[in-house]
Design a protein around this motif. Sequence first.
Motif, short mmCIF file in Angstrom:
data_model
loop_
_atom_site.label_atom_id
_atom_site.label_comp_id
_atom_site.label_asym_id
_atom_site.label_seq_id
_atom_site.Cartn_x
_atom_site.Cartn_y
_atom_site.Cartn_z
N LYS A 92 0.83 -1.20 0.00
CA LYS A 92 0.00 0.00 0.00
C LYS A 92 0.87 1.26 0.00
O LYS A 92 0.55 2.26 -0.65
CB LYS A 92 -0.92 0.00 1.22
CG LYS A 92 -2.00 -1.07 1.20
CD LYS A 92 -3.05 -0.77 0.15
CE LYS A 92 -4.21 -1.74 0.24
NZ LYS A 92 -5.25 -1.46 -0.79
N VAL A 93 1.97 1.20 0.75
CA VAL A 93 2.92 2.33 0.76
C VAL A 93 3.41 2.60 -0.65
O VAL A 93 3.45 3.75 -1.11
CB VAL A 93 4.12 2.03 1.69
CG1 VAL A 93 5.22 3.07 1.49
CG2 VAL A 93 3.68 2.01 3.15
N LEU A 94 3.75 1.54 -1.35
CA LEU A 94 4.29 1.69 -2.71
C LEU A 94 3.23 2.17 -3.70
O LEU A 94 3.55 2.85 -4.67
CB LEU A 94 4.91 0.37 -3.17
CG LEU A 94 6.12 -0.10 -2.33
CD1 LEU A 94 6.66 -1.42 -2.85
CD2 LEU A 94 7.22 0.97 -2.32
N GLU A 95 1.97 1.84 -3.44
CA GLU A 95 0.89 2.35 -4.30
C GLU A 95 0.80 3.87 -4.18
O GLU A 95 0.65 4.57 -5.18
CB GLU A 95 -0.44 1.71 -3.90
CG GLU A 95 -0.62 0.27 -4.35
CD GLU A 95 -1.96 -0.29 -3.92
OE1 GLU A 95 -2.85 0.51 -3.52
OE2 GLU A 95 -2.13 -1.52 -3.98
N ILE A 96 0.87 4.36 -2.94
CA ILE A 96 0.80 5.81 -2.72
C ILE A 96 2.03 6.48 -3.34
O ILE A 96 1.93 7.54 -3.98
CB ILE A 96 0.73 6.15 -1.22
CG1 ILE A 96 -0.49 5.48 -0.57
CG2 ILE A 96 0.69 7.66 -1.01
CD1 ILE A 96 -1.82 5.97 -1.07
N TYR A 97 3.18 5.85 -3.16
CA TYR A 97 4.41 6.40 -3.74
C TYR A 97 4.31 6.48 -5.27
O TYR A 97 4.75 7.46 -5.88
CB TYR A 97 5.61 5.55 -3.33
CG TYR A 97 6.89 5.94 -4.02
CD1 TYR A 97 7.48 7.19 -3.79
CD2 TYR A 97 7.52 5.07 -4.92
CE1 TYR A 97 8.65 7.56 -4.44
CE2 TYR A 97 8.68 5.44 -5.57
CZ TYR A 97 9.24 6.67 -5.33
OH TYR A 97 10.40 7.04 -5.98
N ALA A 98 3.72 5.47 -5.88
CA ALA A 98 3.55 5.47 -7.34
C ALA A 98 2.67 6.64 -7.78
O ALA A 98 2.95 7.29 -8.80
CB ALA A 98 2.93 4.15 -7.79
N ASP A 99 1.64 6.94 -6.99
CA ASP A 99 0.79 8.10 -7.29
C ASP A 99 1.59 9.40 -7.17
O ASP A 99 1.43 10.32 -7.99
CB ASP A 99 -0.42 8.15 -6.34
CG ASP A 99 -1.44 7.06 -6.64
OD1 ASP A 99 -1.52 6.63 -7.80
OD2 ASP A 99 -2.16 6.65 -5.70
N MET A 100 2.44 9.47 -6.15
CA MET A 100 3.27 10.67 -5.97
C MET A 100 4.20 10.87 -7.16
O MET A 100 4.35 11.99 -7.67
CB MET A 100 4.09 10.55 -4.68
CG MET A 100 3.27 10.53 -3.41
SD MET A 100 4.27 10.38 -1.91
CE MET A 100 4.89 12.06 -1.73
N GLU A 101 4.80 9.78 -7.61
CA GLU A 101 5.71 9.86 -8.76
C GLU A 101 4.96 10.32 -10.01
O GLU A 101 5.44 11.17 -10.76
CB GLU A 101 6.34 8.49 -9.00
CG GLU A 101 7.41 8.11 -8.01
CD GLU A 101 8.71 8.88 -8.25
OE1 GLU A 101 9.51 8.46 -9.09
OE2 GLU A 101 8.89 9.93 -7.59
N GLU A 102 3.78 9.76 -10.20
CA GLU A 102 2.99 10.11 -11.39
C GLU A 102 2.57 11.58 -11.38
O GLU A 102 2.53 12.24 -12.42
CB GLU A 102 1.75 9.21 -11.46
CG GLU A 102 0.89 9.45 -12.70
CD GLU A 102 -0.31 8.54 -12.77
OE1 GLU A 102 -1.22 8.83 -13.56
OE2 GLU A 102 -0.34 7.53 -12.03
N LEU A 103 2.26 12.09 -10.18
CA LEU A 103 1.77 13.46 -10.06
C LEU A 103 2.89 14.47 -9.80
O LEU A 103 2.63 15.67 -9.67
CB LEU A 103 0.73 13.54 -8.93
CG LEU A 103 -0.55 12.73 -9.17
CD1 LEU A 103 -1.40 12.69 -7.91
CD2 LEU A 103 -1.35 13.33 -10.33
N GLY A 104 4.11 13.99 -9.70
CA GLY A 104 5.24 14.90 -9.49
C GLY A 104 5.32 15.47 -8.09
O GLY A 104 5.79 16.59 -7.90
N VAL A 105 4.86 14.70 -7.10
CA VAL A 105 4.92 15.14 -5.71
C VAL A 105 6.19 14.58 -5.07
O VAL A 105 6.35 13.36 -4.98
CB VAL A 105 3.68 14.66 -4.92
CG1 VAL A 105 3.76 15.13 -3.46
CG2 VAL A 105 2.40 15.17 -5.58
N ARG A 106 7.06 15.45 -4.63
CA ARG A 106 8.34 15.03 -4.06
C ARG A 106 8.17 14.67 -2.58
O ARG A 106 7.72 15.50 -1.79
CB ARG A 106 9.38 16.15 -4.20
CG ARG A 106 10.77 15.76 -3.72
CD ARG A 106 11.72 16.94 -3.82
NE ARG A 106 13.06 16.57 -3.36
CZ ARG A 106 14.00 16.06 -4.14
NH1 ARG A 106 13.75 15.87 -5.42
NH2 ARG A 106 15.18 15.73 -3.65
#
Length: 212
Positions: A146-160
């Motif tokens: 689940k952590v990695l799912e959220i991280y993937a969303d951050m990467e896609e949206l450009g959230v550092r």
Amino acid sequence: VSKKPNKDHRLWIRKDSAGSGKKALCLVNTVSKLPNEKEAVYGALDRWTAFESEFPIIAAAKALEMLKKRRKWLQIIQVTKWLMSKGQVLTWTTYDTLLLALSMDGRVDEAESIWNTILETYTRSVPKKLFSRMIQIYNTRHLPDKVLEIYADMEELGVRPDEDTTRRVGRAFASSGQEDKQKPVLEKYLKKWKYIHFNGERVRVRRAGPLA
């Protein structure tokens, strides 16, 4: 020519602030005594606003902060859901408090449902702190996928991610058997410098490596 501050206006602001604080405390005391029954809670909260010409949103926000400091997670959930039922638009801080409260109350599935709604509704407007909150929640519950799912969303949206979040993501990669992805993430987002206390002073030193 500069204008002098309007003293009456400033006094009004102070009185309003003091008034909202007192009203917030009244709300906190009220909900703290109520049973966990929706009708009782909503009825009491409706009475709390009964004689207001405008919705007391500032007092409600202050009340949520008070409840958070007192770790009254159930009451935070009750008040926030009542605000939503009244059509009030929640601030990012209120959403963050709600997600935390749901997690602390053991209602992670509900937190996830609200998070998904937030992400679908606001997408690119969602602030970093909410992504960090969800990663913190999943990390605490030992849910690396689940952590990695959220991280993937951050990467896609450009959230550092911030440094704490980066470390949690790194641990999630390691826990899920993807050690090869841990180091690149840490090297990408952790700063090359860190601060330590030496001889009573705060000193900046270069990291020896991504895990240092």
